[in-house]
Scaffold this active site. Structure first.
Site, PDB file in Angstrom:
ATOM      1  N   LEU A  16       0.738  -1.252   0.275  1.00  0.00           N
ATOM      2  CA  LEU A  16       0.140   0.262   0.069  1.00  0.00           C
ATOM      3  C   LEU A  16       0.856   1.170   0.069  1.00  0.00           C
ATOM      4  O   LEU A  16       0.658   2.112  -0.818  1.00  0.00           O
ATOM      5  CB  LEU A  16      -1.009  -0.034   1.166  1.00  0.00           C
ATOM      6  CG  LEU A  16      -1.729   1.205   1.243  1.00  0.00           C
ATOM      7  CD1 LEU A  16      -2.660   1.428   0.154  1.00  0.00           C
ATOM      8  CD2 LEU A  16      -2.520   1.224   2.779  1.00  0.00           C
ATOM      9  N   GLY A  76      19.834  -2.375  34.370  1.00  0.00           N
ATOM     10  CA  GLY A  76      21.101  -1.442  34.560  1.00  0.00           C
ATOM     11  C   GLY A  76      21.887  -1.583  33.314  1.00  0.00           C
ATOM     12  O   GLY A  76      21.580  -1.556  31.988  1.00  0.00           O
ATOM     13  N   GLU A 130       1.714  -0.086  10.013  1.00  0.00           N
ATOM     14  CA  GLU A 130       0.237  -0.151   9.821  1.00  0.00           C
ATOM     15  C   GLU A 130      -0.382   1.169  10.409  1.00  0.00           C
ATOM     16  O   GLU A 130      -1.536   0.847  10.974  1.00  0.00           O
ATOM     17  CB  GLU A 130      -0.104  -1.431  10.091  1.00  0.00           C
ATOM     18  CG  GLU A 130       0.296  -2.457   9.336  1.00  0.00           C
ATOM     19  CD  GLU A 130      -0.302  -4.049   9.536  1.00  0.00           C
ATOM     20  OE1 GLU A 130      -1.519  -3.823  10.021  1.00  0.00           O
ATOM     21  OE2 GLU A 130       0.680  -4.768   9.582  1.00  0.00           O
TER      22      GLU A 130
END
Length: 390
Positions: A133, A346, A370
């Protein structure tokens, strides 16, 4: 999901079959995926053999119709499978989600003949899919895409460039959105393009801060011919198909995010329980105990949110708003939890010797893919207050 992470999760699954399914996935994840995840990600190696195993095990088509090779599983179950896979290695969990997204158009909008021809191989035949897309100049504004498909007899000729394609260059098929008509959302049509189509070429994969084992690449369509028999849905229906797929895909991203967060929490709890300072485990100190409690609470809330959206989907009810909320909250949670996990460890958390730094780098992309989390807020607000007056 690691042993430590899995011990912290109490699954609520609807049937004994689904409980056995998730247990199978957890076993595969712990035996076949998690042990080599860190080394393979560092090397940038895509685990194609894992996807072959998942396909052979019937795990690549879980939410689809068994008549075409799917698993007939509700989204409530499918998403918990994704969470297990993502907790072991995000490249795999997200890869399954993307593959499912790529199958959506044919499964939901294809003709009976198209479903019969393509879905068995897509869902259980060892194929791997990708979803096309986005473009270099059309990301959040996907309706402005420029890739064109021009009719030529019984074929369409596709020309243009797609960007940020997960599995770009290695997929066996691509669901491609291309412009066949006027500007805007109504001029877009969906096509199923073979991965070996002539004129289809992938650029070099992007160099990313995380998910190095999952190739993300531009795809160039240089006059690629696609039969009209591979057009999915009606001409001009492509954008509606894309939005429908993204609603479900956002739930997949949400589940993957909770998997990553759960893995990070498991590492943090394990480390804090074993690390001795001032004569006792650091998990005994209130500051760290409260941090772990907040991490666990955020994860449980995110899981509840994506599962509620999944149940709405399974019941055939509208779920777009809840999907956007789940994607937003779960991915933000993954980012917070992984950052806190690094803090719990840490200095060790900042080294490659422990997986939390990798999980933190991977969590970031989930806030982007997305639909960025800013777009999710727009979707949610639109449902609450309507579109902007202009």
């Amino acid at each position: 999901m690691t042993d430590r992470a899995s011990q912290l999760v109490e699954r609520r699954l609807p049937t004994e079959e689904s409980r056995q399914l998730v247990a199978l996935v957890r076993d595969i994840a712990q035996r076949e995926i998690a042990p080599g995840a860190a080394e393979e990600e560092e090397a940038g190696r895509f685990p194609r053999e894992v996807f072959t195993l998942l396909s052979d095990s019937g795990l690549l088509g879980l939410p689809y119709d068994s008549a075409y090779g799917g698993g007939d599983q509700p989204y409530e179950v499918y998403l918990q499978v994704l969470e297990e896979l993502a907790a072991a290695r995000l490249t795999v969990g997200l890869g399954v989600s993307v593959h499912s997204l790529a199958c959506h158009a044919v499964a939901g909008y294809g003709t009976k003949e198209q479903r019969a021809e393509h879905l068995p191989a897509m869902l259980g035949g060892g194929l791997l899919g990708a979803y096309c897309l986005s473009e270099p100049a059309a990301g959040s504004d996907a309706a402005s895409l420029r890739t064109k498909a021009v009719r030529d007899g019984d074929d369409w000729v596709v020309t243009g460039t797609k960007a940020w394609i997960t599995h770009g260059g290695i997929a066996d098929f691509y669901t491609v959105l291309a412009r066949t008509g006027a500007e805007g959302a109504r001029g877009i049509t969906a096509f199923l393009v073979p991965g070996d189509a002539e004129g289809l070429n992938a650029a070099a994969p992007e160099k990313k801060m995380g998910m190095k084992g999952s190739p993300t690449a531009q795809l160039n369509f240089d006059g690629v011919r696609v039969s009209d028999a591979r057009r999915i849905g009606e001409e001009g229906q492509g954008f509606a198909i894309a939005l429908s797929a993204l609603d479900s895909g956002r739930l997949g991203i949400a589940a993957c995010a909770i998997g990553v967060a759960q893995a990070a929490l498991g590492e943090a709890v394990g480390y804090a329980s074993g690390r001795q300072q001032f004569g006792r485990p650091i998990a005994d100190f209130q500051g760290l105990r409260f941090m772990l409690a907040d991490m666990a609470t955020q994860i449980e809330a995110g899981r509840a949110l994506y599962l509620e959206a999944a149940r709405l989907r399974d019941e055939g009810k509208p779920f777009s708003r809840q999907a956007a909320m789940a994607k937003l909250f779960c991915t933000d949670t993954a980012m917070r939890v992984t950052v806190d996990a690094v803090q719990v460890l840490g200095g060790y958390g900042y080294t490659l010797d422990f997986p939390v730094e990798r999980l933190m780098r991977e969590a970031k992309v989930l806030q982007i893919v997305e639909g960025t989390n800013q777009i999710q807020r727009m979707v949610i607000a639109r449902h609450l207050a309507g579109p902007e007056s202009r």
